[in-house]
Design a protein around this motif. Structure first.
Motif, mmCIF file in Angstrom:
data_model
loop_
_atom_site.group_PDB
_atom_site.id
_atom_site.type_symbol
_atom_site.label_atom_id
_atom_site.label_comp_id
_atom_site.label_asym_id
_atom_site.label_seq_id
_atom_site.Cartn_x
_atom_site.Cartn_y
_atom_site.Cartn_z
ATOM 1 N N ILE A 96 9.821 -6.927 0.186
ATOM 2 C CA ILE A 96 8.845 -5.838 0.458
ATOM 3 C C ILE A 96 8.091 -6.178 1.755
ATOM 4 C CG2 ILE A 96 6.281 -5.094 0.001
ATOM 5 C CD1 ILE A 96 7.146 -5.720 -3.282
ATOM 6 N N ARG A 97 8.106 -7.333 2.206
ATOM 7 C CA ARG A 97 7.504 -7.789 3.575
ATOM 8 C C ARG A 97 8.615 -7.283 4.561
ATOM 9 N NH1 ARG A 97 2.799 -10.059 3.331
ATOM 10 N NH2 ARG A 97 2.070 -11.079 1.426
ATOM 11 N N MET A 98 9.972 -7.910 4.319
ATOM 12 C CA MET A 98 10.984 -7.481 5.312
ATOM 13 C C MET A 98 11.085 -5.983 5.590
ATOM 14 S SD MET A 98 15.131 -8.106 4.593
ATOM 15 C CE MET A 98 15.403 -6.700 3.566
ATOM 16 N N LEU A 99 11.125 -5.037 4.383
ATOM 17 C CA LEU A 99 11.206 -3.713 4.575
ATOM 18 C C LEU A 99 10.134 -3.006 5.446
ATOM 19 C CD1 LEU A 99 12.546 -2.614 1.015
ATOM 20 C CD2 LEU A 99 13.781 -2.684 3.008
ATOM 21 N N SER A 100 8.706 -3.456 4.980
ATOM 22 C CA SER A 100 7.692 -3.235 5.740
ATOM 23 C C SER A 100 7.630 -3.416 7.106
ATOM 24 C CB SER A 100 6.335 -3.631 4.963
ATOM 25 O OG SER A 100 5.395 -3.379 5.654
ATOM 26 N N GLY A 101 8.276 -4.576 7.385
ATOM 27 C CA GLY A 101 8.342 -4.961 8.717
ATOM 28 C C GLY A 101 9.208 -4.242 9.589
ATOM 29 N N PHE A 113 2.247 -0.827 0.917
ATOM 30 C CA PHE A 113 2.752 0.552 0.174
ATOM 31 C C PHE A 113 1.865 1.641 0.630
ATOM 32 C CE2 PHE A 113 4.395 -3.000 -2.372
ATOM 33 C CZ PHE A 113 5.479 -2.191 -2.902
ATOM 34 N N ALA A 114 2.601 2.797 1.032
ATOM 35 C CA ALA A 114 1.896 3.937 1.456
ATOM 36 C C ALA A 114 1.332 4.655 0.194
ATOM 37 C CB ALA A 114 3.072 4.656 2.387
ATOM 38 N N HIS A 115 2.099 4.621 -0.901
ATOM 39 C CA HIS A 115 1.455 5.346 -2.172
ATOM 40 C C HIS A 115 2.070 4.699 -3.284
ATOM 41 C CE1 HIS A 115 0.209 9.001 0.501
ATOM 42 N NE2 HIS A 115 1.555 8.729 1.162
ATOM 43 N N ILE A 116 1.298 4.577 -4.085
ATOM 44 C CA ILE A 116 1.433 4.168 -5.616
ATOM 45 C C ILE A 116 1.510 5.545 -6.562
ATOM 46 C CG2 ILE A 116 0.608 2.685 -7.333
ATOM 47 C CD1 ILE A 116 1.303 1.101 -4.871
ATOM 48 N N HIS A 117 2.491 5.817 -7.140
ATOM 49 C CA HIS A 117 2.544 6.800 -8.292
ATOM 50 C C HIS A 117 2.990 6.388 -9.680
ATOM 51 C CE1 HIS A 117 1.914 10.117 -5.356
ATOM 52 N NE2 HIS A 117 2.404 9.432 -4.678
ATOM 53 N N GLU A 169 15.915 -13.419 6.883
ATOM 54 C CA GLU A 169 14.554 -13.889 6.954
ATOM 55 C C GLU A 169 14.215 -15.150 6.479
ATOM 56 O OE1 GLU A 169 14.549 -9.785 8.283
ATOM 57 O OE2 GLU A 169 15.695 -10.656 6.461
ATOM 58 N N LEU A 170 15.158 -15.652 5.148
ATOM 59 C CA LEU A 170 14.984 -17.026 4.784
ATOM 60 C C LEU A 170 15.399 -17.746 5.856
ATOM 61 C CD1 LEU A 170 16.309 -16.347 1.376
ATOM 62 C CD2 LEU A 170 14.127 -17.087 1.918
#
Length: 245
Positions: free
Chosen positions: A120-125, A154-158, A240-241
């Motif tokens: 999640i952090r990688m994709l957001s970065g 997260f931009a949205h939670i559906h 990243e690791l």
């Protein structure tokens, strides 16, 4: 039915090409309902249906499963034949409470999916836009992500709406997510762990990446038509690791 290196490479390529990634919640992000927990909630729902005087709305098959959503769906379907306005909001409320309690437990017992936080952090970065597309209550997903300091990525939670008939495999939740992101289906990749996720992604026109934590999950995804399946996120975040991020 193991995952091979081709799947890992294909998964990397899918994510590298995506403008947004749509995460299912229970499984791909955390283990919300281990089998024993889902069984307990399902049994409580069946007992409440009987207590309120609606035993005929549940078949023997639904009564025997360990899936709270199956009970909720059966109650909703019964509304097409008889008045269940007294029952449906009670069952929906119990399912949501069960999911909220399970989210707290997932945090407390460290049931986050291994590598999910790093992914999640990688994709957001990378400025990939992220959204959750789940059959669970969006309140449960928000609660978990907030407690894990991940909600801001997260931009949205559906999640599930007042109409449980629109739960996956219906593509409704994916369509809503794409609409809120203002992106096209071809811009997205969905990460899911069930056959219903595979079908929902197909019907929405969204590319799919399967996450199967064990052989049973991997087999189910393959049989449902998932072309790319990984059993761990760690190979996807190796760079990243290696940098210690």
């Amino acid at each position: 039915m193991a995952v091979d290196l081709d799947d890992v490479q294909e998964a990397r390529e899918l994510l590298a090409d995506a403008r947004c990634v749509l995460f299912d919640f229970d499984g791909p992000i955390c283990r919300l309902f281990p089998r024993s927990a889902s069984k307990r909630v399902a049994r409580e729902l069946v007992a409440k249906v009987d207590e309120l005087g609606f035993p005929e709305v549940l078949t023997d098959a639904v009564r025997s499963v360990d899936d709270p959503h199956a009970v909720l769906g059966a109650v909703h379907q019964a509304g097409q034949r008889r008045d269940v306005t007294e029952l449906l909001p009670v069952i929906e409320g119990m399912v949501t409470k069960g999911e909220l309690d399970a989210a707290d437990e997932a945090v407390g017992k460290s049931r986050g999916t291994k590598g999910a936080e790093r992914l999640i952090r990688m994709l957001s970065g990378r400025r990939v836009r992220l959204a959750v597309v789940t059959n669970n209550s969006p309140l449960a997903a928000k609660s978990y992500l907030k407690q894990m300091n991940l909600l801001g990525h997260f931009a949205h939670i559906h999640g599930r709406t007042a109409d449980p008939g629109l739960m996956k495999p219906d593509p409704d939740v994916l369509t809503r997510a794409l609409g809120s992101l203002r992106l096209r289906p071809e811009d997205a990749v969905m990460i899911g762990d069930t056959g219903t996720d595979v079908e929902a992604a197909k019907r929405a026109g969204v590319r799919f990446l399967g996450y199967g934590r064990d052989e049973r999950k991997i087999r189910g995804l393959r049989e449902a038509g998932a072309g790319t399946v990984v059993s761990s996120y760690l190979p996807l975040v190796e760079d990243e690791l290696g940098r210690g991020d």
